[in-house]
Design a protein around this motif. Structure first.
Motif, PDB file in Angstrom:
ATOM      1  N   THR A  22      35.386  17.852  34.113  1.00  0.00           N
ATOM      2  CA  THR A  22      35.204  16.855  35.179  1.00  0.00           C
ATOM      3  C   THR A  22      36.199  15.709  35.014  1.00  0.00           C
ATOM      4  OG1 THR A  22      32.875  17.434  35.333  1.00  0.00           O
ATOM      5  CG2 THR A  22      33.508  15.325  36.287  1.00  0.00           C
TER       6      THR A  22
ATOM      7  N   TYR B  27      37.357   3.211  50.730  1.00  0.00           N
ATOM      8  CA  TYR B  27      36.335   2.248  50.314  1.00  0.00           C
ATOM      9  C   TYR B  27      36.909   0.882  50.003  1.00  0.00           C
ATOM     10  CZ  TYR B  27      37.589   2.907  45.328  1.00  0.00           C
ATOM     11  OH  TYR B  27      38.243   2.938  44.126  1.00  0.00           O
TER      12      TYR B  27
ATOM     13  N   SER C 211      41.947  21.745  38.834  1.00  0.00           N
ATOM     14  CA  SER C 211      42.824  20.609  38.518  1.00  0.00           C
ATOM     15  C   SER C 211      43.608  20.848  37.235  1.00  0.00           C
ATOM     16  CB  SER C 211      42.007  19.316  38.404  1.00  0.00           C
ATOM     17  OG  SER C 211      41.585  18.904  39.683  1.00  0.00           O
TER      18      SER C 211
ATOM     19  N   TYR D 161      39.916   4.788  38.694  1.00  0.00           N
ATOM     20  CA  TYR D 161      40.082   4.295  40.076  1.00  0.00           C
ATOM     21  C   TYR D 161      40.365   2.810  40.115  1.00  0.00           C
ATOM     22  CZ  TYR D 161      40.031   8.335  42.981  1.00  0.00           C
ATOM     23  OH  TYR D 161      40.432   9.466  43.610  1.00  0.00           O
TER      24      TYR D 161
ATOM     25  N   ASP E  34      43.133  14.153  38.030  1.00  0.00           N
ATOM     26  CA  ASP E  34      43.935  14.729  39.110  1.00  0.00           C
ATOM     27  C   ASP E  34      43.707  13.927  40.397  1.00  0.00           C
ATOM     28  OD1 ASP E  34      45.314  16.432  40.862  1.00  0.00           O
ATOM     29  OD2 ASP E  34      43.783  17.996  40.830  1.00  0.00           O
ATOM     30  N   ALA E  35      42.454  13.723  40.760  1.00  0.00           N
ATOM     31  CA  ALA E  35      42.132  12.995  41.992  1.00  0.00           C
ATOM     32  C   ALA E  35      42.721  11.585  41.987  1.00  0.00           C
ATOM     33  CB  ALA E  35      40.621  12.932  42.186  1.00  0.00           C
ATOM     34  N   ALA E  36      42.691  10.944  40.834  1.00  0.00           N
ATOM     35  CA  ALA E  36      43.173   9.560  40.743  1.00  0.00           C
ATOM     36  C   ALA E  36      44.698   9.486  40.661  1.00  0.00           C
ATOM     37  CB  ALA E  36      42.546   8.868  39.529  1.00  0.00           C
ATOM     38  N   GLY E  37      45.353  10.641  40.610  1.00  0.00           N
ATOM     39  CA  GLY E  37      46.812  10.651  40.599  1.00  0.00           C
ATOM     40  C   GLY E  37      47.423  10.348  39.240  1.00  0.00           C
TER      41      GLY E  37
ATOM     42  N   HIS F  22      47.015  21.483  38.104  1.00  0.00           N
ATOM     43  CA  HIS F  22      47.680  20.526  39.008  1.00  0.00           C
ATOM     44  C   HIS F  22      48.495  19.449  38.307  1.00  0.00           C
ATOM     45  CE1 HIS F  22      44.365  21.412  42.198  1.00  0.00           C
ATOM     46  NE2 HIS F  22      45.236  22.381  42.103  1.00  0.00           N
TER      47      HIS F  22
ATOM     48  N   GLY G 180      35.925   7.876  35.645  1.00  0.00           N
ATOM     49  CA  GLY G 180      36.180   7.731  37.080  1.00  0.00           C
ATOM     50  C   GLY G 180      36.253   6.270  37.500  1.00  0.00           C
TER      51      GLY G 180
ATOM     52  N   ARG H  50      39.506  16.877  36.334  1.00  0.00           N
ATOM     53  CA  ARG H  50      39.423  16.861  37.807  1.00  0.00           C
ATOM     54  C   ARG H  50      39.561  15.437  38.345  1.00  0.00           C
ATOM     55  NH1 ARG H  50      33.809  18.609  40.887  1.00  0.00           N
ATOM     56  NH2 ARG H  50      34.425  18.098  43.024  1.00  0.00           N
ATOM     57  N   THR H  51      38.903  14.491  37.696  1.00  0.00           N
ATOM     58  CA  THR H  51      38.943  13.093  38.133  1.00  0.00           C
ATOM     59  C   THR H  51      40.348  12.513  37.948  1.00  0.00           C
ATOM     60  OG1 THR H  51      36.633  12.876  37.461  1.00  0.00           O
ATOM     61  CG2 THR H  51      37.850  10.835  37.820  1.00  0.00           C
TER      62      THR H  51
ATOM     63  N   GLU I 114      44.488  28.913  42.563  1.00  0.00           N
ATOM     64  CA  GLU I 114      45.194  27.752  42.003  1.00  0.00           C
ATOM     65  C   GLU I 114      46.114  28.187  40.855  1.00  0.00           C
ATOM     66  OE1 GLU I 114      44.854  24.494  43.270  1.00  0.00           O
ATOM     67  OE2 GLU I 114      43.851  25.644  44.838  1.00  0.00           O
TER      68      GLU I 114
ATOM     69  N   VAL J  37      32.153   5.437  40.895  1.00  0.00           N
ATOM     70  CA  VAL J  37      33.282   4.654  41.416  1.00  0.00           C
ATOM     71  C   VAL J  37      32.785   3.701  42.509  1.00  0.00           C
ATOM     72  CG1 VAL J  37      35.456   4.786  42.720  1.00  0.00           C
ATOM     73  CG2 VAL J  37      35.018   6.417  40.843  1.00  0.00           C
TER      74      VAL J  37
ATOM     75  N   VAL K  25      30.618  11.346  39.666  1.00  0.00           N
ATOM     76  CA  VAL K  25      31.779  10.481  39.416  1.00  0.00           C
ATOM     77  C   VAL K  25      32.037   9.595  40.642  1.00  0.00           C
ATOM     78  CG1 VAL K  25      34.268  10.428  38.980  1.00  0.00           C
ATOM     79  CG2 VAL K  25      32.837  12.095  37.774  1.00  0.00           C
TER      80      VAL K  25
ATOM     81  N   SER L 292      32.273  10.942  31.804  1.00  0.00           N
ATOM     82  CA  SER L 292      33.143  11.299  32.933  1.00  0.00           C
ATOM     83  C   SER L 292      32.956  10.319  34.094  1.00  0.00           C
ATOM     84  CB  SER L 292      32.966  12.765  33.369  1.00  0.00           C
ATOM     85  OG  SER L 292      31.638  13.130  33.483  1.00  0.00           O
ATOM     86  N   VAL L 293      31.758   9.760  34.233  1.00  0.00           N
ATOM     87  CA  VAL L 293      31.548   8.714  35.240  1.00  0.00           C
ATOM     88  C   VAL L 293      32.348   7.464  34.862  1.00  0.00           C
ATOM     89  CG1 VAL L 293      29.842   7.173  36.312  1.00  0.00           C
ATOM     90  CG2 VAL L 293      29.261   9.580  35.904  1.00  0.00           C
TER      91      VAL L 293
ATOM     92  N   LEU M 185      36.115  14.749  44.354  1.00  0.00           N
ATOM     93  CA  LEU M 185      35.574  14.295  43.074  1.00  0.00           C
ATOM     94  C   LEU M 185      34.192  14.901  42.874  1.00  0.00           C
ATOM     95  CD1 LEU M 185      36.478  10.516  43.345  1.00  0.00           C
ATOM     96  CD2 LEU M 185      37.216  12.018  41.498  1.00  0.00           C
TER      97      LEU M 185
ATOM     98  N   ILE N  52      42.134  10.484  47.528  1.00  0.00           N
ATOM     99  CA  ILE N  52      42.559  11.445  46.508  1.00  0.00           C
ATOM    100  C   ILE N  52      44.073  11.335  46.410  1.00  0.00           C
ATOM    101  CG2 ILE N  52      42.670  13.900  45.899  1.00  0.00           C
ATOM    102  CD1 ILE N  52      39.791  12.941  45.870  1.00  0.00           C
ATOM    103  N   HIS N  53      44.572  10.959  45.226  1.00  0.00           N
ATOM    104  CA  HIS N  53      46.005  10.737  45.050  1.00  0.00           C
ATOM    105  C   HIS N  53      46.726  11.977  44.536  1.00  0.00           C
ATOM    106  CE1 HIS N  53      45.231   6.507  45.761  1.00  0.00           C
ATOM    107  NE2 HIS N  53      44.226   6.602  44.911  1.00  0.00           N
ATOM    108  N   GLY N  54      45.986  12.888  43.914  1.00  0.00           N
ATOM    109  CA  GLY N  54      46.606  14.098  43.376  1.00  0.00           C
ATOM    110  C   GLY N  54      46.290  15.304  44.238  1.00  0.00           C
ATOM    111  N   GLN N  55      46.152  16.466  43.603  1.00  0.00           N
ATOM    112  CA  GLN N  55      45.908  17.692  44.358  1.00  0.00           C
ATOM    113  C   GLN N  55      44.451  18.155  44.316  1.00  0.00           C
ATOM    114  OE1 GLN N  55      48.930  20.869  43.443  1.00  0.00           O
ATOM    115  NE2 GLN N  55      49.676  19.287  42.060  1.00  0.00           N
ATOM    116  N   ALA N  56      43.584  17.401  43.646  1.00  0.00           N
ATOM    117  CA  ALA N  56      42.165  17.778  43.614  1.00  0.00           C
ATOM    118  C   ALA N  56      41.620  17.729  45.033  1.00  0.00           C
ATOM    119  CB  ALA N  56      41.383  16.828  42.715  1.00  0.00           C
TER     120      ALA N  56
END
Lengths: 250, 250
Positions: free
Chosen positions: A121, B191, A155, A245, A127-130, A158, A241, A124-125, A40, B242, B238, A237-238, B234, B227-231
């Protein structure tokens, strides 16, 4: 290709020092390990030096132009690694410089989070959520701490992750029409009562004490996540998330 | 009040063994430390023996009837503690026995989660979200592991947390009109496309491989978190947060 066999080598000693925040801040460098993270980092073009052993199998897809490759011994890997069973690949990277970042989308502002696993974390979250960018407040554990980086699972490379003064970032975001939501258990409303907006920033805080009062007074609104059982709170971190989201679907 | 001064004492040796899963399963006992966890365990009436030092200040509100109190030395505390700076209070507890549990509400089924911090955080999150019961599949790390318990922050004592065979629990829940949702990146729907229902169970899985295929084939429907980003994914605790907060508002 350069070779280093001794743990007493001056370069090895300077790389070892990168496990301290002080040295990372002095040099602008940091150290990572393992195939996934290094891959990465290579994609982000921030690797300066790659340390391998004779036995390391480099994936053919890795682009290694302009990267200094050094063959080291098992002992050097053991000395520089922070994991119990190190993969035989370590990279010395330069911290990324971000120019002007976009002022549209979702932002995560992190105030005084102390646990490196939580901080990683959360990145990372995000990143995942955009999320557009993460702003790490001055009171947080170092982003370039080894455990933080491992918890980001890559992430960190990223999306823009900037260190900053949150009391300056909140008004700056607001001037750019970003609605800033704090998180707090007092004087706050349940997050579901707020309709997600397109440009939103979320401020989350320290594991024990939450977001500083000074910052909560700057936000547009403060929110909480309802607790339905007997738990006193959620892990930070939870909570991040759940809220990211909720907001990222505006 | 009994006193134990020696780390060689037979009781001390047997308590020390409670740090192994084998001994916990043999005896039905487990060991916890720190004021907050012990207080939560006392409320649940599962403490058998309380170990203190001469210097420990017991909160006046603690009800200690029928609990064996033992004064031990600093050395005994150090031997039995798993933390770096132990609080001087350790409890030997008996595992809770749950009778028939309610078949209404939200359920969390956990398949083969390996990290004690993740498992503990998931139990804490389930408590916060108001879950009826957590079913911990046979392949998971032990619920009574010290790090798992510390990560639950006491939530382990707030709701039924049962060990069980998930391939039996899924049909059992379905027979009771609970809709069971698996989590999977393949053959699954976002979901948010599912309308939360009042009685729902969520199956989440291993950090690397997710939920076993065998279990996914038993569920009513399988879901994923976009997943909206590059991760790549999750963190499992976390993701659990969600989804539980999405479902707990039905």
């Amino acid at each position: 290709m350069k070779r280093i066999d001794s743990v007493q080598n001056a370069s090895v000693k300077s790389w070892k020092k990168l496990h301290t925040k002080k040295e990372r801040e002095k040099t602008g460098l940091f150290i990572i390990e393992g195939f996934h993270l290094v891959e990465e980092a290579l994609k982000s073009d921030i690797v300066e030096t790659l340390l391998l052993t004779e036995e390391t199998n480099i994936p053919a897809a890795w682009k290694l132009d302009n990267i200094s490759l050094v063959i080291v011994t098992e002992e050097v890997i053991q000395l520089l690694s922070e994991t119990e069973t190190p993969q035989h690949v370590i990279a010395i990277c330069k911290k990324q410089a971000y120019g002007e970042i976009s002022m549209e989308g979702t932002f995560l502002l992190i105030d005084a989070v102390q646990d490196p696993g939580n901080l990683g974390t959360m990145i990372r979250t995000a990143d995942a959520a955009g999320v557009t960018a993460v702003i790490v407040g001055n009171g947080c554990v170092d982003v370039y701490n080894g455990k933080t980086i491992r918890s980001t699972q890559g992430s960190l490379f990223h999306l823009p992750v900037l260190k900053g003064d949150l009391s300056e970032w909140i008004p700056k975001l607001q001037e750019n029409r970003v609605t800033v939501y704090g998180t707090s258990l007092q004087n706050a409303k349940p997050y579901q009562d707020v309709q997600p907006v397109k440009n939103a920033a979320l401020v989350v805080g320290n594991e024990g004490s939450g977001v500083q009062q000074e910052l909560l007074s700057l936000t547009n609104e403060n929110l909480y996540i309802p607790i339905h059982g007997q738990a006193e709170s959620l892990n930070v971190s939870v909570a991040t998330g759940v809220l990211l989201y909720y907001f990222c679907h505006a």
